[in-house]
Design an enzyme around this catalytic site. Structure first.
Site, mmCIF file in Angstrom:
data_model
loop_
_atom_site.group_PDB
_atom_site.id
_atom_site.type_symbol
_atom_site.label_atom_id
_atom_site.label_comp_id
_atom_site.label_asym_id
_atom_site.label_seq_id
_atom_site.Cartn_x
_atom_site.Cartn_y
_atom_site.Cartn_z
ATOM 1 N N ILE A 196 0.798 -1.229 0.000
ATOM 2 C CA ILE A 196 0.000 0.000 0.000
ATOM 3 C C ILE A 196 0.831 1.280 0.000
ATOM 4 O O ILE A 196 0.283 2.364 -0.213
ATOM 5 C CB ILE A 196 -0.971 0.050 1.202
ATOM 6 N N TYR A 197 2.142 1.206 0.232
ATOM 7 C CA TYR A 197 2.929 2.424 0.378
ATOM 8 C C TYR A 197 2.941 3.233 -0.917
ATOM 9 O O TYR A 197 3.344 2.737 -1.967
ATOM 10 C CB TYR A 197 4.364 2.110 0.790
ATOM 11 N N CYS A 198 2.511 4.485 -0.790
ATOM 12 C CA CYS A 198 2.472 5.412 -1.932
ATOM 13 C C CYS A 198 1.726 4.804 -3.108
ATOM 14 O O CYS A 198 2.113 5.000 -4.277
ATOM 15 C CB CYS A 198 3.877 5.819 -2.355
ATOM 16 N N GLY A 199 0.667 4.055 -2.814
ATOM 17 C CA GLY A 199 -0.130 3.459 -3.878
ATOM 18 C C GLY A 199 0.645 2.479 -4.727
ATOM 19 O O GLY A 199 0.306 2.249 -5.900
ATOM 20 N N GLY A 200 1.674 1.898 -4.159
ATOM 21 C CA GLY A 200 2.501 0.940 -4.889
ATOM 22 C C GLY A 200 3.785 1.525 -5.428
ATOM 23 O O GLY A 200 4.677 0.796 -5.871
#
Length: 312
Positions: free
Chosen positions: A51-55
């Site tokens: 999920i970090y930075c939308g991938g």
């Protein structure tokens, strides 16, 4: 840089793990500076998540791994099955989906350390362990862990694995810090308390701590009067923590180091294997963490920092 061994991973896992929750391809030059500096210091292990930075965090790391051609030297810790707007996603389908996407983004065919980002008590540990072991057998995962799981659920999962000849969780990743949390920093997060510390000591299960330095509480930038950071106020502002800050400052002065380095040393001097996820973005911050990771604290000093007894 100091390291620990985690069952299932043949590479050393350095006790300082570089965080990446701000990495994006649009700032790739900065990503390279951070990771190149970290590796030059002896670091091997990078933390990220689906999920970090939308991938984009995973994508940035994958690009860096491809350009540096150093995949076999690096330990990747990534996490999946985080909840979304519809609710919990700790199930076979979500785990499998997130893992495959992460592998593609990271441009690799295996993950060294794969953790479930959250738990869902309505899902049996059988389903979870069976699913993760399928991916271990396929070679996609080398070691599995639990991020923000209670010790009771980890033990239940590992007992199921042991009974059935399967691989259980070989690491845990809650928050552990000198500052005691009033409430979870984010919904569903777990902070290790004294009973969790005792459990990890008994089982010698490696703990990889996020927010190990209490998100800046020990930097000296905050005081009882300074309430500019609402999250810090909500989570860490309490009388016990102000006392711990004072004790850490006193011990730091005695040892000729900084207070935040003492806070980091507290995490890395437990009686079981520990690592600290760090967010060092420049050379000064990385050097501070590196120096802090080399500080040795006695059991008496750790107890004193917590206010349990006076140093003899």
């Amino acid at each position: 840089m100091k390291s620990i061994q985690i069952p299932g991973v043949y590479k050393p896992v350095t006790t300082l793990i570089q965080g990446s929750d701000y990495f994006t391809p649009s700032k790739f030059e900065s990503v390279c500076e951070v990771l190149d500096r970290y590796v030059a210091k002896g670091g091997t292990t990078i933390d990220t998540a689906y999920i970090y930075c939308g991938g984009e965090s995973e994508e940035s790391i994958g690009q860096w791994l491809e350009e540096r051609k150093n995949r076999e030297d690096i330990v990747i810790l990534t996490k999946g099955a985080h909840h979304d707007r519809q609710g919990a996603r700790v199930n076979k389908e979500a785990i499998t989906h997130d893992l495959h996407v992460s592998l593609k983004r990271l441009k690799t065919d295996y993950i060294d350390l794969y953790a479930l980002h959250r738990d869902d008590l309505s899902v049996s540990v059988k389903i979870i362990i069976d699913t993760l072991n399928e991916h271990i057998r396929a070679g996609r995962i080398h070691a599995i862990g639990a991020s923000n799981w209670s010790k009771e659920r980890i033990q239940e999962a590992n007992e199921y694995a042991a009974r059935n000849g399967l691989i259980g969780f070989t690491f845990s990743s809650p928050n552990l810090s000198l500052a005691k949390a009033n409430e979870p920093f984010w919904p569903g997060c777990i902070t290790a308390d004294d009973s969790d510390i005792q459990w990890h000591k008994e089982h010698q299960l490696p703990l990889l701590s996020w927010s190990s330095q209490a998100r800046g509480f020990f930097t000296g930038l905050y005081s009882k009067e300074n309430k500019s950071n609402k999250d810090l106020v909500r989570v860490f502002y309490n009388e016990e923590n102000w006392e711990r800050l004072e004790r850490a400052s006193k011990l730091a002065e005695e040892k000729g180091v900084t207070t935040i380095q003492i806070a980091l040393a507290y995490v890395l001097n437990q009686s079981f294997p520990t690592c600290a996820l760090i967010g060092a973005r420049n050379e000064e911050e990385l050097d501070s963490c590196f120096e802090g990771s080399n500080i040795i604290l006695t059991d008496q000093e750790i107890a004193w920092l917590k206010g349990e007894e006076v140093i003899a």
